[in-house]
Motif scaffolding. Structure first.
Motif, short mmCIF file in Angstrom:
data_model
loop_
_atom_site.label_atom_id
_atom_site.label_comp_id
_atom_site.label_asym_id
_atom_site.label_seq_id
_atom_site.Cartn_x
_atom_site.Cartn_y
_atom_site.Cartn_z
N UNK A 352 -7.67 43.56 26.45
CA UNK A 352 -8.54 44.81 25.81
C UNK A 352 -9.45 45.61 26.26
N UNK A 353 -10.06 46.32 25.66
CA UNK A 353 -10.53 48.14 26.76
C UNK A 353 -11.71 47.25 27.24
N UNK A 354 -12.34 46.01 26.80
CA UNK A 354 -13.57 45.26 26.75
C UNK A 354 -13.89 44.43 28.40
N UNK A 355 -12.68 43.94 29.36
CA UNK A 355 -12.87 43.37 30.04
C UNK A 355 -12.12 44.24 31.13
N UNK A 356 -12.92 43.71 32.35
CA UNK A 356 -13.11 44.71 33.16
C UNK A 356 -12.07 44.88 34.03
N UNK A 357 -10.94 43.32 34.15
CA UNK A 357 -9.72 42.35 35.35
C UNK A 357 -8.77 41.67 34.22
N UNK A 358 -7.87 41.06 34.61
CA UNK A 358 -6.78 40.99 34.13
C UNK A 358 -7.20 38.99 33.26
N UNK A 359 -7.29 39.37 32.01
CA UNK A 359 -7.54 37.69 31.50
C UNK A 359 -6.26 37.79 30.99
N UNK A 360 -5.08 37.58 31.11
CA UNK A 360 -3.90 36.82 30.26
C UNK A 360 -2.76 36.73 31.38
N UNK A 361 -2.42 35.92 31.50
CA UNK A 361 -1.27 36.19 32.46
C UNK A 361 0.37 35.82 32.36
N UNK A 383 12.30 32.46 28.51
CA UNK A 383 10.91 32.54 27.88
C UNK A 383 9.78 33.32 28.31
N UNK A 384 8.76 33.48 27.80
CA UNK A 384 7.61 34.03 29.11
C UNK A 384 6.34 32.67 28.45
N UNK A 385 5.89 32.36 29.53
CA UNK A 385 4.51 31.57 29.77
C UNK A 385 3.49 32.71 29.26
N UNK A 386 2.85 32.60 28.10
CA UNK A 386 1.68 33.60 28.06
C UNK A 386 0.24 32.60 27.69
N UNK A 387 -1.71 32.64 28.10
CA UNK A 387 -1.87 32.27 27.82
C UNK A 387 -3.31 33.15 28.43
N UNK A 388 -4.62 33.30 27.80
CA UNK A 388 -5.72 33.22 28.39
C UNK A 388 -6.00 32.70 29.27
N UNK A 389 -7.15 33.28 30.40
CA UNK A 389 -7.46 33.15 31.72
C UNK A 389 -8.75 32.51 31.58
N UNK A 390 -9.47 33.23 30.61
CA UNK A 390 -11.54 33.21 31.43
C UNK A 390 -12.00 32.54 29.90
N UNK A 391 -11.24 31.64 29.49
CA UNK A 391 -11.65 31.35 28.25
C UNK A 391 -13.44 30.38 28.44
N UNK A 392 -13.88 30.57 27.28
CA UNK A 392 -15.31 30.36 27.29
C UNK A 392 -15.89 29.13 26.61
#
Length: 581
Positions: A352-361, A383-392
């Motif tokens: 999304x446009x709120x994050x300043x750098x990539x948060x999905x891989x 297939x694609x493996x996908x997940x968020x990188x910066x979970x809080x």
């Protein structure tokens, strides 16, 4: 039995331990003992030398610690299996061989914390370069190294499915990047891999094996360390078991390199940790450090799988009757389907446009298969493996008894925060958007997983809770930071455990925040820098280098940028409203 006195005892012969064993013994003046609980990484062991055999060691008691999380409260009480290497080379001997540094802004985040200034990107970059021999990078590339032990081959990504996937990402509004470990991580392209000439290049094979003949370096496998022994608050020796006998090794410095699970476990067993918790187990406290085992971070991921309408995927190579022929091809020439890890490309994007750098891989595979080798019910698939990188979300590692063989309690608290859940919905929708672009149309035989029944936000989160697996990046459980930080365990200037002498930590547990991508490369960088700090040598000179920041400049020098500087040039209709929200 008491061993002779050593200058350094390294607990764990994995990724970080291999680096430290090499660097600390290099000048020949220091005696070094490496104690590895697992077996040796024998050159004839095909399961860890053949890249495509990576699914076989997982879950095997011969190679894997076979950890499991506690029942995860936000994933229906599921216990999540955590494969960790129990072999010389550690997880680098059984992992997916993907080499990703993370984003430069990861290290800017590290360096922004009080006391962590020497761990920003400018200070970390020279150590990344020191360890690399990047075959695909130009000799004058100021971001990449060319003389290090880690030979990095770029994934060829020649399979037509890779090329279709990259085009689909562009059609969805994302950019190509020349090198995810170089100037700009954001975008899609081939990945660097720890595969060299068709064979896995583990940390042990790169750093340790060429130097096993040094007279001042001793490596013992099947040596299970049970405790660090103290005189007051000074660590003086370790106790370990080998061949059914108890041993003690004395050292000036003891360095823990067991990783984000074993290191806090050993610290707690030795009396270093939250004294209230240790007291309940009858352990005499040595130093009260409440942060030991806290701050646990990881990456969770799902597989979005599609059937393939054309006979171009690697799915047929999963048939057991083909194994002898594939294995023979690899044995004779280190070629064929067994000579690759198949994780040859993917990408990093902002959800999304709120994050300043990539948060999905994204990891793309021209085959539909899970880590345990279970393949999708399709003749051909991808297939694609996908997940968020910066979970809080944050978890913990805590021992349950004084028995060192008993695995600790591990709770990751996956999907426990609003941010985590929101990014998961975005991740799945963006993945579907890319896989639904025209470039994939010629191959798309329909979504196999999660399937058409999963559409709403709630359905997506329920599916993630049922189906997601760890990406195997546990970290941050003995984090670096100043003594004034109540959760800090390790001094960032010396790698020494706060409140002790003669005891250091240099592995994934010392990371303050998990990085954007697979964590093998950051761990190796951390160990390279730790070696200088432990030896008392001046750290490498910081290298101030401009790197890509979204929206910072209208001109992007990346030759594959293809237009605007942002990560997504033109949002597709399916995701435009969501990413602007």
């Amino acid at each position: 039995m008491t061993e002779k006195y050593y200058d350094y005892v390294i607990v764990g012969g994995g990724s970080a331990g291999s680096v430290l064993a090499n660097r600390l013994s290099a000048d020949g003046t220091h005696s070094v003992l490496v104690l590895e609980a697992g077996r040796s990484d024998y050159p004839w062991d095909l399961l860890i030398q053949m890249p495509a055999a990576l699914t076989f060691p997982s879950g095997s008691r011969f190679y894997d610690w076979r950890y499991q999380s506690d029942p995860e409260p936000h994933m229906g009480g599921r216990r999540i299996a955590h494969t960790r290497g129990k072999v010389l080379g550690g997880s680098s001997s059984i992992n997916g061989m993907i080499f990703q540094r993370g984003n430069p802004l990861d290290y800017e985040r590290w360096g922004a914390d009080p006391g962590m200034e020497t761990w920003n990107y400018a200070h970390c970059l020279p150590y990344f370069k020191k360890m690399e021999n990047t075959l695909a990078a130009a000799p004058d590339d100021k971001f990449r190294g060319h003389d290090g032990p880690l030979v990095l081959e770029r994934g060829p990504a020649r399979n037509p499915l890779f090329q279709a996937f990259f085009r689909a990402a562009e059609q969805a509004g994302f950019l190509r990047t020349e090198d995810v470990n170089g100037y700009r991580q954001e975008g899609f392209g081939p990945f660097d891999r720890n595969v060299h000439k068709g064979q896995r290049l583990s940390a042990s094979r790169a750093y340790l094996r060429p130097n096993r003949g040094r007279p001042n370096l001793r490596v013992l496998t099947r040596a299970f360390v049970t405790k660090v022994n103290f005189t007051g608050t000074a660590a003086t020796s370790v106790s370990y078991r080998r061949n059914g006998r108890r041993h003690t090794a004395h050292a000036t410095e003891i360095i823990l390199c067991g990783g984000a699970i074993n290191t806090p476990q050993l610290l707690q067993l030795s009396g270093v940790g939250d004294t209230a918790h240790l007291g309940k187990l009858g352990i005499r406290p040595v130093v009260d450090l409440p942060g030991v085992g806290e701050n646990l971070q990881d990456h969770l991921e799902v597989y979005i799988q599609h059937a393939c309408t054309q006979p171009v995927s690697m799915q047929p190579s999963l048939s057991p009757w083909r194994y002898p022929f594939i294995g023979l091809q690899w044995l004779l020439g280190r070629t064929g389907p067994a000579a690759t890890n198949h994780f040859e490309g993917g990408g990093f994007v902002r959800s999304n446009d709120k994050v300043s750098y990539p948060n999905l891989m994204f990891h793309f595979l021209p085959v539909a298969v899970r880590y345990d080798g279970q393949k999708a019910a399709a003749k051909h698939g991808y297939q694609v493996h996908i997940g968020p990188m910066y979970s809080d979300s944050r978890g913990s590692v805590k021992i349950l008894s004084t028995d060192p063989k008993r695995h600790p309690s591990m709770k990751f608290n996956y999907l426990s925060t609003d941010q985590d859940r929101s990014e998961w919905v975005e991740a799945v929708r963006i993945s579907r958007d890319i896989l639904g672009q025209a470039a994939m149309g010629a191959f798309d035989g329909g979504e196999l997983s999660p399937g058409a029944a999963v559409q709403t936000d709630e359905e997506i989160l329920q599916w993630v809770g049922r189906d997601a697996e760890t990406a195997l990046h546990p970290s941050c459980t003995a984090k670096m930071g100043p003594a004034s930080d109540p959760l800090a365990v390790v001094d960032p200037l010396t790698m020494r455990v706060h409140g002790t002498s003669g005891l250091r930590v240099a592995d994934a547990s010392a990371m303050p925040y998990v990085t954007n991508g697979n964590i093998y490369a950051p761990v190796m960088m951390l160990a390279e820098k730790a070696a200088d700090l432990i030896l008392g040598q001046p750290p490498l000179t910081a290298q101030g280098t401009d790197f890509y920041r979204h929206g910072s400049s209208p001109q992007d020098p990346d030759p594959l940028a293809g237009g605007a500087a942002g990560g997504r040039e033109q949002l597709s209709p399916q995701t435009q409203g969501r990413t602007q929200s």
